[in-house]
Design an enzyme around this catalytic site. Structure first.
Site, mmCIF file in Angstrom:
data_model
loop_
_atom_site.group_PDB
_atom_site.id
_atom_site.type_symbol
_atom_site.label_atom_id
_atom_site.label_comp_id
_atom_site.label_asym_id
_atom_site.label_seq_id
_atom_site.Cartn_x
_atom_site.Cartn_y
_atom_site.Cartn_z
ATOM 1 N N GLU A 39 -1.449 -9.667 -8.087
ATOM 2 C CA GLU A 39 -1.084 -10.873 -7.352
ATOM 3 C C GLU A 39 -2.277 -11.603 -6.755
ATOM 4 O OE1 GLU A 39 1.821 -12.271 -7.038
ATOM 5 O OE2 GLU A 39 2.920 -10.756 -8.135
ATOM 6 N N SER A 40 -3.098 -10.893 -6.015
ATOM 7 C CA SER A 40 -4.102 -11.580 -5.191
ATOM 8 C C SER A 40 -5.370 -10.784 -4.954
ATOM 9 C CB SER A 40 -3.487 -11.887 -3.821
ATOM 10 O OG SER A 40 -3.225 -10.659 -3.128
#
Length: 749
Positions: free
Chosen positions: A175-176
């Site tokens: 995701e990040s």
């Protein structure tokens, strides 16, 4: 009340060693996905964000070249290098696809060999259209591993509490890279990269608090979303892919292919929105899990950040941020770092830290936090949030002009109103300004309680804390008259910002609005304060019909077999054009993808199918009418009746399949308009209510599903359907288990 977020027992299971993770059957690895898993392992470990692969987007075992894209390059030069690299291999593949096999350059011969023994011309021509660039992630992944030490203990504790696999704690790598400040170009925010429309179902998101930015709040939300996905889909590969592609998309894939095998779905499922990111999401997760297990092999010894060591206290009053920092004897910057959910409007002093907010403070001051908060003078505590200042859009207004008029930045104005650069504003629309009106001190709380309600044109706008009985008493009307005048059958189902007709009041021009109030406007209204202050009281009100977040059930509906949605007002085409630009598609970026999660599907947690089938039909969903379809298709309603053999006056039924006429609007544009409408409705609803739990109800003989929904569990039928997407609402038999979400009204601002 204090809550701690660190303990040695939890920390012990946050190690990166392979032994910390049990091998389970929850995350199968089909052989067909192994090339993709190896590709993402290379992306995560071999090349940094200053490099990238030129590769085949379908056969991930084929990587043509690694090119450099140093961070010092200008955006135009960076783009030029990537485009040049892609074009080089498109040219080579086109030449080979045209039959060239002799007098080849060394590079052309090498490319040919990548496809094995004697590839066909057709295969090579097809490959020319599949050349893609993928930015490296090795430096980001390494940094994410280090950052993960701060959040991993809490993530695992949440997963274990819900009985979810611990392996899911690796998802933020995809995701990040465990970056709580991550923000994608399509508006996904935080460590778990929630879009606004999906996040609202699980968190508070407005211009005062955006819980997506807080690793703790968003972890709780991510666990609930993954749990819901698994309940809908029944397998973790599908649940994880749904995190990116949406629950509805994965249910559609399973239905079309008659399998839950993720390998088969990745290989064979075709959809306008099932692009590179969605096809590769599960493989990227498996790669991230492998790399995390073997971190030392790829990156050498790593020293992880220490676990977050803080406690949480519930704010007893509304307080200015700098006042709070002084009282807690903390630098404002430290308090801000600990509480990233509070937005710039709070730190700039335009809004207070809200009452009831779960404020995070260092553990070291935990024992004293109650006394420190109590030391704040009564004159610096407030009974309500600072009201919004708003501007009513007039003909000729532009966002940049409004920003200039009030001396605020355009970026701040767009951020507060959740607008994008290509959004349109309309006459009569209320624009919230990134500044605030005067505060309401405690001494004025009683006065605000007794202040006369706002009544314009015989209409009253519901405020936070209102009830039907209280509104009726204020205006001296009978409760039953008030309910009848507004077509309300459930007196508990009103919401802040709703416009009610007051029977017997002087009637002037009605106050009408297209959309329910913004989340920020809903949260700002309180029983102890007046509604948001309007800076510009223009006579222009617009002419769009009122759309409630959900319709009420007809009072005389006798049985489940008659279950339909009552008619709803249709959207004007020009308004559709204004709002449809909000639809976020699951497409990949034109040249490069950094993290796959930056394209999380719109309404990712909604399992309802809003797509157009290959035969040009749709499944009727709650809140929809023939009028909606006609407007979205830009045709007459009667044309749809004729096409489907529906007599005049007969309503469409939830779950019914209808044929559509795409002579003026294509299927993709219709889907965008349909999604925009449902997102608008759901965002309004989830700004006022949250799902606390789900109850399994076994239907008994004689029970009506509608009565259960409206009177016992008090949930709108569209939400009931979302929690029971495969249930035929008109064919519910005794013994059927129906899931009813338990709702709680959101209070406080």
């Amino acid at each position: 009340m204090l809550r701690a977020f660190c303990c040695a027992a939890v920390l012990a299971i946050a190690t990166l060693s392979g032994a910390a993770w049990g091998d389970t059957d929850d995350f199968p690895r089909p052989a067909s996905l192994e090339p993709a898993v190896r590709f993402w392992t290379r992306v995560y470990t071999e090349i940094t964000t200053e490099e990238g692969f030129i590769h085949d987007n379908a056969r991930l075992d084929i990587v043509y070249k690694t090119i450099g894209v140093p961070k010092g390059l200008s955006p135009s030069e960076r783009r030029r290098r990537i485009e040049q690299g892609i074009q080089t291999y498109r040219t080579i593949l086109t030449k080979l696809g045209n039959g060239a096999r002799s007098n080849l350059s060394d590079e052309e011969r090498r490319v040919l060999e990548l496809f094995g023994d004697k590839p066909s011309d057709a295969e090579l021509k097809a490959a020319a259209s599949r050349v893609r660039f993928q930015l490296g992630q090795a430096d980001r992944f390494r940094e994410g591993l280090i950052r993960s030490g701060e959040w991993k203990p809490y993530i695992i504790s949440v997963l274990e509490k819900r009985g979810l696999p611990r392996e899911l704690a690796a998802l933020p790598h995809v995701e990040s890279s465990f970056d709580p400040t991550a923000y994608s170009k399509v508006g996904a925010a935080g460590m778990w990269q929630f879009t606004r429309s999906t996040g609202l179902r699980y968190m508070r998101i407005d211009h005062i608090v955006d819980e997506r930015r807080d690793p703790f709040f968003s972890t709780d939300a991510a666990a609930r979303l993954l749990e819901d996905n698994y309940a809908f889909l029944g397998s973790w590969p599908l649940a994880l892919t749904a995190y990116n592609h949406g629950a509805a998309g994965m249910r559609r894939a399973v239905s079309q292919l008659k399998t839950k095998d993720i390998g088969v779905i990745v290989e064979k499922y075709r959809s306008r929105s099932f692009g590179f990111a969605s096809r590769n999401f599960y493989a990227a997760f498996l790669a991230a899990l492998d790399v995390e297990k073997n971190a030392e092999k790829y990156f050498g010894p790593l020293k992880l950040n220490p676990p977050a060591d803080s406690v949480v206290v519930e704010m007893p009053d509304y307080v200015q941020a700098d006042t709070l920092a002084r009282a807690l004897r903390l630098p404002l910057a430290e308090l801000r770092k600990l509480n990233p959910a509070l937005t710039e409007t709070v730190w700039a002093g335009d809004k207070f830290v809200p009452k009831g907010f779960a404020l995070r403070v260092p553990r070291s001051i935990g024992p004293d936090v109650a006394s420190l908060l109590a030391s704040i003078p009564a004159s610096e505590r407030y009974a309500a949030q600072r009201p919004d200042l708003q501007h009513r859009v007039r003909r000729g207004d532009t966002l940049s002009g409004i920003a200039k008029q009030y001396g605020v930045s355009l970026a701040a104005l767009m951020r507060v109103n959740n607008l994008r650069s290509n959004d349109l504003i309309r006459v009569g629309q209320m624009i919230t300004l990134p500044v605030a009106g005067d505060a309401v001190p405690p001494t004025l709380a009683a006065r605000a309680e007794s202040a006369p309600p706002v009544l314009e044109g015989g209409n009253y706008v519901v405020r936070r804390g209102d009830s039907v009985a209280r509104i009726a008493a204020r205006f001296g009307v009978d409760v039953e008259q008030l309910l009848a005048a507004n077509g309300i059958t459930n007196p508990d189902r009103i919401y802040a910002g709703q416009t009610l007709r007051i029977p017997g009041a002087d009637v002037a021009e009605p106050v009408l609005a297209l959309a329910p109030p913004s989340p920020s406007a809903e949260r700002e209204r309180s029983i102890v304060e007046e509604p948001a202050v309007a800076v510009d009281v223009s006579e222009a009100r617009g002419d769009e019909p009122v759309l409630a977040p959900f319709p009420e059930a007809p009072a005389d509906l006798p049985a489940v077999a008659a279950l339909t949605e009552p008619p709803a007002a249709a959207l004007p085409n020009e308004v559709l054009d204004a709002i449809e630009t909000n639809v976020e598609t699951d497409g990949e970026s034109s040249l490069e993808a950094n993290v796959l999660a930056s394209v999380q599907a719109d309404l990712a947690a909604d399992p309802s199918d809003y797509s157009v089938a290959a035969d040009g039909t749709i499944e009727v969903q709650a809140l929809e009418t023939l009028g909606h379809y006609a407007d979205w298709l830009e045709i007459r309603t009667q044309a749809l009746r004729d096409l489907n053999g529906l007599p005049f006056g007969r309503a469409v039924v939830i779950g019914q399949r209808l044929k559509l006429d795409f002579s003026k609007v294509d299927a993709a544009r219709f889907e965008q308009r349909r999604l925009a409408y449902h997102r608008q409705q759901q965002e309004a609803f989830f700004s006022a209510y949250t799902v606390q739990d789900v109850t399994d109800h076994v239907i008994k003989a004689g029970e009506s599903l509608w009565v259960l929904a409206q009177r016992t569990y008090r949930v709108p039928v569209w939400l009931l359907r979302q929690y029971n997407p495969d249930l035929k609402l008109d064919e519910v038999m005794p013994g059927t288990v129906v899931k009813f979400p338990k709702l709680q009204r959101i209070t406080g601002a």
